[in-house]
Write a protein that holds these residues in place. Structure first.
Motif, PDB file in Angstrom:
ATOM      1  N   PHE A   1      80.350 103.962  86.505  1.00 14.09           N
ATOM      2  CA  PHE A   1      81.273 104.396  85.443  1.00 14.09           C
ATOM      3  C   PHE A   1      81.211 103.537  83.970  1.00 14.09           C
ATOM      4  O   PHE A   1      81.049 103.965  82.924  1.00 14.09           O
ATOM      5  CB  PHE A   1      82.986 104.219  85.910  1.00 14.09           C
ATOM      6  CG  PHE A   1      83.922 105.140  85.040  1.00 14.09           C
ATOM      7  CD1 PHE A   1      84.139 106.299  84.903  1.00 14.09           C
ATOM      8  CD2 PHE A   1      84.700 104.084  84.162  1.00 14.09           C
ATOM      9  CE1 PHE A   1      84.389 106.871  83.997  1.00 14.09           C
ATOM     10  CE2 PHE A   1      85.379 104.901  83.523  1.00 14.09           C
ATOM     11  CZ  PHE A   1      85.324 106.336  83.462  1.00 14.09           C
ATOM     12  N   HIS A   2      81.072 102.256  84.378  1.00 13.23           N
ATOM     13  CA  HIS A   2      80.778 101.122  83.490  1.00 13.23           C
ATOM     14  C   HIS A   2      79.532 101.510  82.637  1.00 13.23           C
ATOM     15  O   HIS A   2      79.382 101.847  81.344  1.00 13.23           O
ATOM     16  CB  HIS A   2      80.752  99.966  83.872  1.00 13.23           C
ATOM     17  CG  HIS A   2      80.545  98.674  83.126  1.00 13.23           C
ATOM     18  ND1 HIS A   2      81.836  98.426  82.019  1.00 13.23           N
ATOM     19  CD2 HIS A   2      79.564  97.792  82.715  1.00 13.23           C
ATOM     20  CE1 HIS A   2      81.460  97.391  81.405  1.00 13.23           C
ATOM     21  NE2 HIS A   2      80.196  97.068  81.579  1.00 13.23           N
ATOM     22  N   LYS A   3      78.330 101.831  83.446  1.00 16.72           N
ATOM     23  CA  LYS A   3      77.111 102.106  82.739  1.00 16.72           C
ATOM     24  C   LYS A   3      77.331 103.437  81.970  1.00 16.72           C
ATOM     25  O   LYS A   3      76.850 103.598  80.743  1.00 16.72           O
ATOM     26  CB  LYS A   3      76.109 102.424  84.119  1.00 16.72           C
ATOM     27  CG  LYS A   3      75.423 101.201  84.368  1.00 16.72           C
ATOM     28  CD  LYS A   3      74.440 101.465  85.429  1.00 16.72           C
ATOM     29  CE  LYS A   3      74.133  99.989  86.306  1.00 16.72           C
ATOM     30  NZ  LYS A   3      73.375 100.435  87.487  1.00 16.72           N
ATOM     31  N   VAL A   4      77.953 104.354  82.644  1.00 12.53           N
ATOM     32  CA  VAL A   4      78.157 105.878  81.895  1.00 12.53           C
ATOM     33  C   VAL A   4      78.666 105.336  80.811  1.00 12.53           C
ATOM     34  O   VAL A   4      78.192 105.926  79.450  1.00 12.53           O
ATOM     35  CB  VAL A   4      78.794 106.544  82.797  1.00 12.53           C
ATOM     36  CG1 VAL A   4      79.286 108.078  82.261  1.00 12.53           C
ATOM     37  CG2 VAL A   4      77.900 107.041  84.279  1.00 12.53           C
ATOM     38  N   SER A   5      79.659 104.838  80.654  1.00 12.94           N
ATOM     39  CA  SER A   5      80.617 104.610  79.593  1.00 12.94           C
ATOM     40  C   SER A   5      79.729 103.899  78.419  1.00 12.94           C
ATOM     41  O   SER A   5      79.774 103.974  77.259  1.00 12.94           O
ATOM     42  CB  SER A   5      81.886 103.670  79.833  1.00 12.94           C
ATOM     43  OG  SER A   5      81.533 102.575  80.270  1.00 12.94           O
ATOM     44  N   GLU A   6      79.026 103.069  78.764  1.00 15.22           N
ATOM     45  CA  GLU A   6      77.903 102.143  78.049  1.00 15.22           C
ATOM     46  C   GLU A   6      77.121 103.323  77.437  1.00 15.22           C
ATOM     47  O   GLU A   6      77.064 103.169  75.897  1.00 15.22           O
ATOM     48  CB  GLU A   6      77.209 101.148  78.694  1.00 15.22           C
ATOM     49  CG  GLU A   6      77.974  99.643  78.492  1.00 15.22           C
ATOM     50  CD  GLU A   6      77.042  98.690  79.492  1.00 15.22           C
ATOM     51  OE1 GLU A   6      75.946  98.937  79.792  1.00 15.22           O
ATOM     52  OE2 GLU A   6      77.515  97.432  79.380  1.00 15.22           O
ATOM     53  N   GLU A   7      76.429 104.005  78.178  1.00 16.23           N
ATOM     54  CA  GLU A   7      75.663 104.918  77.609  1.00 16.23           C
ATOM     55  C   GLU A   7      76.281 106.002  76.555  1.00 16.23           C
ATOM     56  O   GLU A   7      75.797 106.091  75.516  1.00 16.23           O
ATOM     57  CB  GLU A   7      75.065 105.831  78.763  1.00 16.23           C
ATOM     58  CG  GLU A   7      73.986 105.303  79.233  1.00 16.23           C
ATOM     59  CD  GLU A   7      73.450 106.014  80.759  1.00 16.23           C
ATOM     60  OE1 GLU A   7      73.702 107.043  80.906  1.00 16.23           O
ATOM     61  OE2 GLU A   7      72.799 105.321  81.468  1.00 16.23           O
ATOM     62  N   ILE A   8      77.639 106.378  76.875  1.00 18.18           N
ATOM     63  CA  ILE A   8      78.453 107.158  76.140  1.00 18.18           C
ATOM     64  C   ILE A   8      78.722 106.423  74.784  1.00 18.18           C
ATOM     65  O   ILE A   8      78.628 107.033  73.638  1.00 18.18           O
ATOM     66  CB  ILE A   8      79.634 107.553  76.733  1.00 18.18           C
ATOM     67  CG1 ILE A   8      79.590 108.564  77.812  1.00 18.18           C
ATOM     68  CG2 ILE A   8      80.941 108.100  75.700  1.00 18.18           C
ATOM     69  CD1 ILE A   8      80.774 109.076  78.689  1.00 18.18           C
ATOM     70  N   ASN A   9      78.846 105.057  75.027  1.00 19.22           N
ATOM     71  CA  ASN A   9      79.166 104.128  73.719  1.00 19.22           C
ATOM     72  C   ASN A   9      77.899 104.318  72.712  1.00 19.22           C
ATOM     73  O   ASN A   9      77.939 104.701  71.676  1.00 19.22           O
ATOM     74  CB  ASN A   9      79.343 102.937  74.411  1.00 19.22           C
ATOM     75  CG  ASN A   9      80.097 102.156  73.106  1.00 19.22           C
ATOM     76  OD1 ASN A   9      80.784 102.599  72.079  1.00 19.22           O
ATOM     77  ND2 ASN A   9      79.798 100.850  73.328  1.00 19.22           N
TER      78      ASN A   9
ATOM     79  N   SER B   1      77.587 107.918  71.390  1.00 22.05           N
ATOM     80  CA  SER B   1      78.541 108.034  70.300  1.00 22.05           C
ATOM     81  C   SER B   1      78.208 107.293  69.040  1.00 22.05           C
ATOM     82  O   SER B   1      77.996 107.701  68.016  1.00 22.05           O
ATOM     83  CB  SER B   1      79.722 107.521  70.692  1.00 22.05           C
ATOM     84  OG  SER B   1      79.957 106.256  70.874  1.00 22.05           O
ATOM     85  N   LEU B   2      77.421 106.113  69.171  1.00 24.72           N
ATOM     86  CA  LEU B   2      76.799 105.305  68.105  1.00 24.72           C
ATOM     87  C   LEU B   2      75.733 105.975  67.429  1.00 24.72           C
ATOM     88  O   LEU B   2      75.727 106.161  66.159  1.00 24.72           O
ATOM     89  CB  LEU B   2      76.241 103.973  68.635  1.00 24.72           C
ATOM     90  CG  LEU B   2      77.292 102.754  68.674  1.00 24.72           C
ATOM     91  CD1 LEU B   2      76.532 101.497  69.370  1.00 24.72           C
ATOM     92  CD2 LEU B   2      78.081 102.390  67.298  1.00 24.72           C
ATOM     93  N   ASP B   3      75.109 106.511  68.051  1.00 22.20           N
ATOM     94  CA  ASP B   3      73.815 107.461  67.372  1.00 22.20           C
ATOM     95  C   ASP B   3      74.534 108.664  66.851  1.00 22.20           C
ATOM     96  O   ASP B   3      74.009 108.747  65.486  1.00 22.20           O
ATOM     97  CB  ASP B   3      72.982 107.934  68.636  1.00 22.20           C
ATOM     98  CG  ASP B   3      71.945 107.033  69.254  1.00 22.20           C
ATOM     99  OD1 ASP B   3      71.949 105.708  68.747  1.00 22.20           O
ATOM    100  OD2 ASP B   3      71.331 107.256  70.182  1.00 22.20           O
ATOM    101  N   LEU B   4      75.373 109.245  67.465  1.00 23.98           N
ATOM    102  CA  LEU B   4      76.140 110.387  66.694  1.00 23.98           C
ATOM    103  C   LEU B   4      76.523 109.892  65.341  1.00 23.98           C
ATOM    104  O   LEU B   4      76.430 110.597  64.537  1.00 23.98           O
ATOM    105  CB  LEU B   4      77.092 110.814  67.705  1.00 23.98           C
ATOM    106  CG  LEU B   4      77.468 112.433  67.562  1.00 23.98           C
ATOM    107  CD1 LEU B   4      76.235 113.344  68.169  1.00 23.98           C
ATOM    108  CD2 LEU B   4      78.606 112.513  68.426  1.00 23.98           C
TER     109      LEU B   4
END
Lengths: 256, 331
Positions: free
Chosen positions: B193-201, B204-207
């Motif tokens: 979950f932590h990893k996923v959230s990092e990726e999402i992060n 979202s930064l890219d976005l």
């Protein structure tokens, strides 16, 4: 065998004292009244006993305060000390201690006086000379005892409360006005009246028993000592028995 | 002797008088407390519940000792009338609208009646007046409330007990709680979950960056979305597209009519197509023709093979072969 003899003696004594009391009531209302002797006895019995009874009352009040103080202090109700001590003095300790001292002083003196008069045959000679010895000796003394002990008890109560005021002021401080106010804030008529009524019976018992023991003393000079001694013992016991009965009656009448 | 006796009698008189005075004085003091002596007025108050008030209890006016309870009389099952003896010196201060309430003297003391002055000016009370009463919060009321609270607490604790009992009896929960593998998997899931959230992060930064670029008008999307000029161009493009689609529509309609004519022609027309598609005799003919053609071709192939073998044409074919090989070698 011995026990039954002792029992018979107790019943005989009780009966004899009852007859003696009946005789007193017959004589007390019939004239001629021995006023002079009565007042003399009142003076001797009442006034002369005041210092002794006053002293014991004073000491009782003072000691009672000192003894009760630590306990009440534990409960944090030191302010209730005057109320508590005055109540115990007026209701019980004043009358009973006064009566006991009275029995010790007057009961023994009457027993010894009448006993010696009986032994030296003065009573018999009185009868011969036409004076009613019962009226002259017994009625006056019993009446004086009955009427003087209440006065002594009331004064003893007052002196006792004064003593408790002194005792209270040894450790704490309270103005006399406040002390008296607290005392009378606690006292009710139902505390005072039964206690006063009680002392009449105490005085009467002391007078009757002292007179009976002395009036019927036997066996010469040794009998005088026995009469005085047994008068004191019987008076003291009777005081407690009467106390028990009167407190019960007062309770039944709602004076509690 | 006579004088001495007189003297003794005086002493006796003093003694007896002292006793009498003490007794009378104490009686007076006790009586004064109960307002037996002195001038008084009597007032009444009616309560629903006198909660243990007895005759002789004190009456206070604003905290001042004002009198005592003289008598208590029950009028009916909900009304108890209390007669109060009030010191006459306080009469002028107590008004007709003063209220009486029963309270406790201290925590464990006797009951007292408190008279509270009225808030609005009113005439002073008179002998025999009935003053209004109010109910103070008594210890009894507090205790009854407490009793209610207690019973509630009892019910709640019973429920809690039942729940805990059920939890204790239920093995599943304890297994879940005691199983270490659950904890491990939970831990790994949390890591994932932590990893996923990092990726999402990062996404979202890219976005975020993209959006910033778009906002700036960079890139095609940015240009499209933000550039005013391109907007107009886009409009003209769209207009063209609309025109084109209109033409296409017209074309397709024409095509449709052509197709219809053609279909009609095929189905019923006199043309060759119709004959070709519908006449079975023609089909057979065509079939025969095709068979003949196949036979002809085979014969032609044989003729050609024979021609290759012929000495007249052999050289030509050999040269052709050589040329082909050369081309393959070059490739």
């Amino acid at each position: 065998m011995k026990l039954s003899k002792w029992g018979a003696e107790v019943f005989r004594e009780t009966g004899a004292i009852s007859r003696f009391t009946g005789l007193f009531f017959r004589e007390v209302f019939s004239p001629r009244y021995e006023f002079k002797e009565f007042f003399k006895q009142c003076f001797l019995i009442g006034y002369k006993s005041l210092p002794l009874i006053g002293l014991t009352g004073f000491i009782m009040g003072l000691v009672l305060i000192l003894q009760l103080r630590p306990t009440l202090l534990q409960y944090g109700v030191e302010a209730k000390l005057p109320a508590m001590v005055s109540l115990s003095i007026v209701r019980e300790i004043g009358p009973v201690i006064s009566a006991l001292i009275f029995a010790g002083k007057i009961g023994s003196s009457i027993g010894a006086e009448l006993g010696s008069m009986r032994v030296t045959e003065q009573i018999d000679s009185m009868e011969v000379s036409g004076t009613n010895p019962f009226k002259y000796l017994v009625v006056t003394r019993v009446l004086a005892c009955t009427l003087m002990l209440p006065v002594l008890a009331v004064l003893s109560d007052a002196i006792g409360i004064y003593g408790s005021y002194i005792g209270f002021n040894i450790r704490s401080a309270m103005s006399p006005q406040l002390f008296i106010k607290q005392v009378f804030a606690t006292l009710e008529f139902q505390d005072v009246i039964p206690a006063i009524v009680k002392t009449y019976f105490f005085g009467f018992a002391v007078g009757i028993v002292g007179c009976y023991k002395g009036y019927f003393s036997k066996n010469g000079t040794a009998g005088v000592g026995t009469a005085a001694n047994s008068a004191v013992v019987l008076c003291s016991v009777l005081i407690f028995v009467i106390d028990l009965i009167i407190v019960q009656i007062a309770d039944l009448l709602g004076y509690n | 002797m006579k004088k001495n006796e007189n003297y003794n009698n005086i002493k006796l008189g003093i003694f007896v008088l002292a006793g009498m005075i003490t007794l009378i004085l104490s009686f007076y003091m006790i009586g004064a407390k109960q307002n037996v002596f002195g001038s008084n007025i009597f007032i009444k108050a009616r309560f629903k519940d006198i909660s243990g008030l007895t005759t002789g209890n004190n009456v206070r006016f604003s905290g001042l000792q004002a009198g005592v309870v003289k008598s208590i009389k029950i009028i009916n099952d909900t009304t108890i009338e209390v007669n109060l003896v009030i010191n006459k010196s306080l009469q002028s201060f107590i008004q007709k609208n003063s209220t009486a309430a029963i309270a406790n003297e201290g925590l464990m003391g006797n009951k007292v009646i408190n008279i509270f002055p009225g808030t609005i000016p009113a005439p002073e009370i008179e002998d025999g007046d009935l003053i209004p009463t109010k109910i103070d919060v008594s210890t009894d009321a507090m205790l009854s409330t407490l009793n209610h609270t207690n019973s509630n607490a009892e019910t709640i604790s019973e429920d809690v007990k039942y729940i805990i009992k059920r939890l204790n009896n239920n093995n599943t929960l304890w297994q879940v709680l005691e199983d270490t593998s659950v904890a491990k998997s939970l831990k790994s899931s949390l890591t994932n979950f932590h990893k996923v959230s990092e990726e999402i992060n990062t996404i979202s930064l890219d976005l975020h960056h993209t959006i910033i670029e778009i906002n700036k008008g960079e890139g095609i999307a940015g240009m499209l979305l933000t550039n005013k000029k391109s907007e107009e161009e886009m409009k003209s493009v769209l207009n063209h597209i609309a025109k084109v689609s209109e033409n296409a529509d017209r074309l397709s309609a024409r095509l449709d009519s052509v197709t219809k004519v053609l279909q009609k022609d095929i189905a019923t027309g006199p043309g060759p197509v119709h004959t070709l598609l519908t006449d079975t005799a023609d089909v057979r003919k065509i079939n025969n023709t095709l068979t003949n053609l196949e036979k002809g071709t085979l014969a032609f192939k044989e003729d050609m093979e024979a021609l290759k073998q012929n000495f007249l044409f052999r050289k030509y074919f050999k040269n052709e072969e050589k040329k082909k090989r050369k081309e393959d070698a070059i490739k």
